[in-house]
Motif scaffolding. Structure first.
Motif, PDB file in Angstrom:
ATOM      1  N   SER A   8       1.853   9.907  -3.813  1.00 19.30           N
ATOM      2  CA  SER A   8       3.028  11.115  -3.278  1.00 19.30           C
ATOM      3  C   SER A   8       4.375  10.565  -3.437  1.00 19.30           C
ATOM      4  CB  SER A   8       2.799  11.013  -1.681  1.00 19.30           C
ATOM      5  OG  SER A   8       3.376   9.941  -0.994  1.00 19.30           O
ATOM      6  N   MET A   9       5.441  11.486  -2.887  1.00 22.77           N
ATOM      7  CA  MET A   9       6.638  11.179  -3.305  1.00 22.77           C
ATOM      8  C   MET A   9       6.943   9.813  -2.122  1.00 22.77           C
ATOM      9  SD  MET A   9       9.997  13.281  -1.687  1.00 22.77           S
ATOM     10  CE  MET A   9       9.569  12.897   0.099  1.00 22.77           C
ATOM     11  N   GLY A  10       7.897   8.903  -2.759  1.00 21.28           N
ATOM     12  CA  GLY A  10       8.026   7.567  -2.350  1.00 21.28           C
ATOM     13  C   GLY A  10       8.666   7.479  -0.907  1.00 21.28           C
ATOM     14  N   PHE A  11       8.141   6.752  -0.005  1.00 22.59           N
ATOM     15  CA  PHE A  11       8.616   6.671   1.182  1.00 22.59           C
ATOM     16  C   PHE A  11       9.945   5.859   1.241  1.00 22.59           C
ATOM     17  CE2 PHE A  11       8.740   4.189   5.353  1.00 22.59           C
ATOM     18  CZ  PHE A  11       8.768   5.030   6.209  1.00 22.59           C
ATOM     19  N   PRO A  12      11.158   6.760   1.488  1.00 22.44           N
ATOM     20  CA  PRO A  12      12.447   6.232   1.391  1.00 22.44           C
ATOM     21  C   PRO A  12      12.609   4.780   1.708  1.00 22.44           C
ATOM     22  CG  PRO A  12      12.503   8.565   2.060  1.00 22.44           C
ATOM     23  CD  PRO A  12      11.122   7.929   2.237  1.00 22.44           C
ATOM     24  N   PRO A  13      12.411   4.392   2.630  1.00 26.36           N
ATOM     25  CA  PRO A  13      12.836   2.876   3.237  1.00 26.36           C
ATOM     26  C   PRO A  13      11.978   2.028   2.033  1.00 26.36           C
ATOM     27  CG  PRO A  13      12.462   4.079   5.181  1.00 26.36           C
ATOM     28  CD  PRO A  13      11.761   4.868   4.089  1.00 26.36           C
ATOM     29  N   ASN A  14      10.902   2.163   1.907  1.00 27.86           N
ATOM     30  CA  ASN A  14      10.097   1.430   0.768  1.00 27.86           C
ATOM     31  C   ASN A  14      10.802   0.766  -0.234  1.00 27.86           C
ATOM     32  OD1 ASN A  14       7.299   0.799   1.752  1.00 27.86           O
ATOM     33  ND2 ASN A  14       6.778   0.565  -0.118  1.00 27.86           N
ATOM     34  N   GLN A  15      11.999   1.602  -0.828  1.00 31.14           N
ATOM     35  CA  GLN A  15      12.657   1.072  -1.825  1.00 31.14           C
ATOM     36  C   GLN A  15      13.327  -0.349  -1.551  1.00 31.14           C
ATOM     37  OE1 GLN A  15      16.166   3.301  -3.229  1.00 31.14           O
ATOM     38  NE2 GLN A  15      15.869   4.683  -1.231  1.00 31.14           N
ATOM     39  N   TRP A  16      13.770  -0.547  -0.252  1.00 30.88           N
ATOM     40  CA  TRP A  16      14.475  -1.647  -0.031  1.00 30.88           C
ATOM     41  C   TRP A  16      13.234  -2.818   0.656  1.00 30.88           C
ATOM     42  CZ3 TRP A  16      19.266  -1.391  -1.607  1.00 30.88           C
ATOM     43  CH2 TRP A  16      19.624   0.030  -1.577  1.00 30.88           C
ATOM     44  N   LEU A  17      12.041  -2.291   0.919  1.00 28.08           N
ATOM     45  CA  LEU A  17      11.205  -3.287   1.707  1.00 28.08           C
ATOM     46  C   LEU A  17      10.216  -3.674   0.701  1.00 28.08           C
ATOM     47  CD1 LEU A  17      10.157  -1.026   4.653  1.00 28.08           C
ATOM     48  CD2 LEU A  17      11.756  -2.925   4.789  1.00 28.08           C
ATOM     49  N   ILE A  18       9.950  -3.174  -0.454  1.00 27.87           N
ATOM     50  CA  ILE A  18       8.986  -3.566  -1.253  1.00 27.87           C
ATOM     51  C   ILE A  18       9.408  -5.049  -2.014  1.00 27.87           C
ATOM     52  CG2 ILE A  18      10.009  -1.949  -3.437  1.00 27.87           C
ATOM     53  CD1 ILE A  18       5.987  -3.186  -2.771  1.00 27.87           C
ATOM     54  N   GLY A  19      10.581  -5.166  -2.387  1.00 28.21           N
ATOM     55  CA  GLY A  19      10.961  -6.392  -3.203  1.00 28.21           C
ATOM     56  C   GLY A  19      10.870  -7.543  -1.933  1.00 28.21           C
TER      57      GLY A  19
ATOM     58  N   ILE B  89       0.909  -1.264   0.201  1.00 25.51           N
ATOM     59  CA  ILE B  89      -0.117  -0.087  -0.034  1.00 25.51           C
ATOM     60  C   ILE B  89       0.783   1.410   0.002  1.00 25.51           C
ATOM     61  CG2 ILE B  89      -1.710   1.256   1.378  1.00 25.51           C
ATOM     62  CD1 ILE B  89      -2.627  -1.408   2.416  1.00 25.51           C
ATOM     63  N   MET B  90       1.868   1.359   0.773  1.00 24.02           N
ATOM     64  CA  MET B  90       2.866   2.328   0.807  1.00 24.02           C
ATOM     65  C   MET B  90       3.451   2.746  -0.542  1.00 24.02           C
ATOM     66  SD  MET B  90       4.221   4.580   2.836  1.00 24.02           S
ATOM     67  CE  MET B  90       4.187   4.061   4.558  1.00 24.02           C
ATOM     68  N   GLN B  91       3.712   1.569  -1.285  1.00 23.79           N
ATOM     69  CA  GLN B  91       4.188   1.620  -2.675  1.00 23.79           C
ATOM     70  C   GLN B  91       3.334   2.546  -3.572  1.00 23.79           C
ATOM     71  OE1 GLN B  91       7.169   1.022  -2.931  1.00 23.79           O
ATOM     72  NE2 GLN B  91       7.670   1.090  -5.305  1.00 23.79           N
TER      73      GLN B  91
ATOM     74  N   PRO C  24      -2.631  19.946  -2.215  1.00 25.35           N
ATOM     75  CA  PRO C  24      -2.460  18.633  -1.947  1.00 25.35           C
ATOM     76  C   PRO C  24      -1.901  18.433  -0.652  1.00 25.35           C
ATOM     77  CG  PRO C  24      -1.646  19.376  -4.163  1.00 25.35           C
ATOM     78  CD  PRO C  24      -1.749  20.712  -3.217  1.00 25.35           C
ATOM     79  N   TRP C  25      -2.308  17.185  -0.115  1.00 22.68           N
ATOM     80  CA  TRP C  25      -1.611  16.742   1.085  1.00 22.68           C
ATOM     81  C   TRP C  25      -0.100  16.407   0.996  1.00 22.68           C
ATOM     82  CZ3 TRP C  25      -5.945  12.461   1.851  1.00 22.68           C
ATOM     83  CH2 TRP C  25      -7.242  13.106   2.221  1.00 22.68           C
ATOM     84  N   PRO C  26       0.681  16.723   1.986  1.00 23.16           N
ATOM     85  CA  PRO C  26       2.113  16.514   1.953  1.00 23.16           C
ATOM     86  C   PRO C  26       2.180  14.952   2.163  1.00 23.16           C
ATOM     87  CG  PRO C  26       1.355  17.330   4.268  1.00 23.16           C
ATOM     88  CD  PRO C  26       0.143  17.414   3.118  1.00 23.16           C
ATOM     89  N   ALA C  27       3.408  14.703   1.541  1.00 26.82           N
ATOM     90  CA  ALA C  27       3.720  13.232   1.440  1.00 26.82           C
ATOM     91  C   ALA C  27       3.458  12.494   2.906  1.00 26.82           C
ATOM     92  CB  ALA C  27       5.214  12.904   0.831  1.00 26.82           C
ATOM     93  N   TRP C  28       4.166  13.113   3.866  1.00 31.09           N
ATOM     94  CA  TRP C  28       4.057  12.465   5.223  1.00 31.09           C
ATOM     95  C   TRP C  28       2.805  12.077   5.869  1.00 31.09           C
ATOM     96  CZ3 TRP C  28       0.952  14.768   8.786  1.00 31.09           C
ATOM     97  CH2 TRP C  28       0.941  16.103   8.840  1.00 31.09           C
ATOM     98  N   ALA C  29       1.608  12.888   5.200  1.00 30.14           N
ATOM     99  CA  ALA C  29       0.147  12.635   5.330  1.00 30.14           C
ATOM    100  C   ALA C  29      -0.055  11.407   4.950  1.00 30.14           C
ATOM    101  CB  ALA C  29      -0.619  13.872   5.165  1.00 30.14           C
TER     102      ALA C  29
END
Length: 318
Positions: free
Chosen positions: A36-47, A30-32, A279-284
């Motif tokens: 919004s701008m990508g959640f930085p840790p997700n690039q290492w978690l999605i795989g 879902i985070m992926q 628009p809502w900020p990415a953190w939201a």
């Protein structure tokens, strides 16, 4: 979890920590997809999250592939996956205004192209992996060798038009583990808590330093460790708070439905966002991910209580 004394096969009741691993992996997916701008840790978690899905799918498919009526099992399994695949792809096509441009109908169902409802590539690939595993199940050395070979291959493009080789490798690895080491999930759950804690802490540390410029870490150098961290997290939660472990495992009961339907919740929230002056900020959006999960799951709970037969079509009866 127990092993049948008669057949030697693993009996698979619901394991809370496995369900929690599925819950975490679904949250990562879902985070992926949040707009919004990508959640930085997700690039290492999605795989690793997707690898966890396929690994567990292969693991729990092994008993069906080992049965004498494997063909009947495979047919039922494919039907269970095909129903929600067709339903959600068609629902998204209708929501998009039924586009009829050349090639659009093929994209609705992901035939040689990325599905119009992009997350459905997972179900499409799982169906193909199940069929491939069934066809190779009588030649286990070929299944295992091909799976291990694919485990180290990347996609030849990023279009999601065709299944990913390394995801089939994860699926085949799950089959291999279940067939070669019955009860290994049970043994994993019984490992010392210090082992699970060290795996989780090391994974958190590696993801953190990967999001900084302080260390140089080779790409794809630790996805296997994060998969183990997903599987260890629920065990640690149970040790810290059995009550929270039960809650998280219960919330995971609709994770398959949530995976299929969360895009529609995000679309609805994007409509709400359009009513605001900016628009809502990415953190939201990042903070809304658990809410997206719970909103989709609330629909699942409602349907399960009042219209249980609808879930046969929407989630294969899960």
């Amino acid at each position: 979890m127990t092993v049948s004394s008669a057949s030697g096969k693993e009996i698979h009741p619901r394991l809370p920590w496995v369900e929690i691993a599925r819950l975490l992996a679904t949250l990562v997916v879902i985070m992926q997809h949040v707009p919004s701008m990508g959640f930085p840790p997700n690039q290492w978690l999605i795989g690793p999250a997707l690898a966890t899905f396929f690994l567990l799918a292969g693991y729990f498919s092994a008993s069906g592939l080992d049965e004498q009526g494997a063909g009947t099992w495979a047919g039922r399994r494919l039907l269970v996956l095909l129903r929600p695949y067709l339903f959600w792809c068609a629902a998204y096509w209708l929501a998009a205004g039924m586009p009829l441009a050349p090639g659009s109908l093929a994209s609705v169902f992901g035939l040689g192209t990325c599905p119009m409802l992009t997350p459905m590539w997972f179900l499409r690939d799982l169906m193909m992996f199940t069929l491939a595993a069934f066809l190779l199940s009588r030649f286990r050395p070929a299944l295992y060798a091909f799976g291990l070979f694919c485990l180290f291959l990347h996609r030849w493009d990023d279009s999601l038009a065709w299944p990913s080789p390394y995801m089939f490798g994860d699926f085949a690895l799950g089959v291999m583990l279940a067939s070669a080491a019955p009860g290994c999930l049970n043994r994993w759950g019984n490992m010392p808590l210090a082992v699970h804690g060290s795996i989780l802490l090391a994974s958190v540390g590696l993801v953190w330093v990967s999001c900084t410029d302080s260390f140089l870490i080779a790409d794809d150098s630790f996805p296997g460790l994060i998969v183990l961290a997903f599987l260890s997290f629920g065990i640690i939660v149970k040790a810290v708070s059995p009550g929270w472990s039960e809650k998280l495992a219960r919330w995971a009961s609709g994770s398959f439905f949530v995976y299929c339907s969360h895009i529609f919740v995000l679309i609805a929230l994007m409509g709400v966002e359009s009513c605001f002056p900016s628009p809502w900020p990415a953190w939201a959006w990042w903070c809304l991910v658990p809410a997206v999960y719970m909103m989709a799951r609330s629909v699942y709970v409602f349907l399960k209580r009042y219209f249980p037969r609808s879930l046969v079509l929407m989630s294969g009866g899960k």
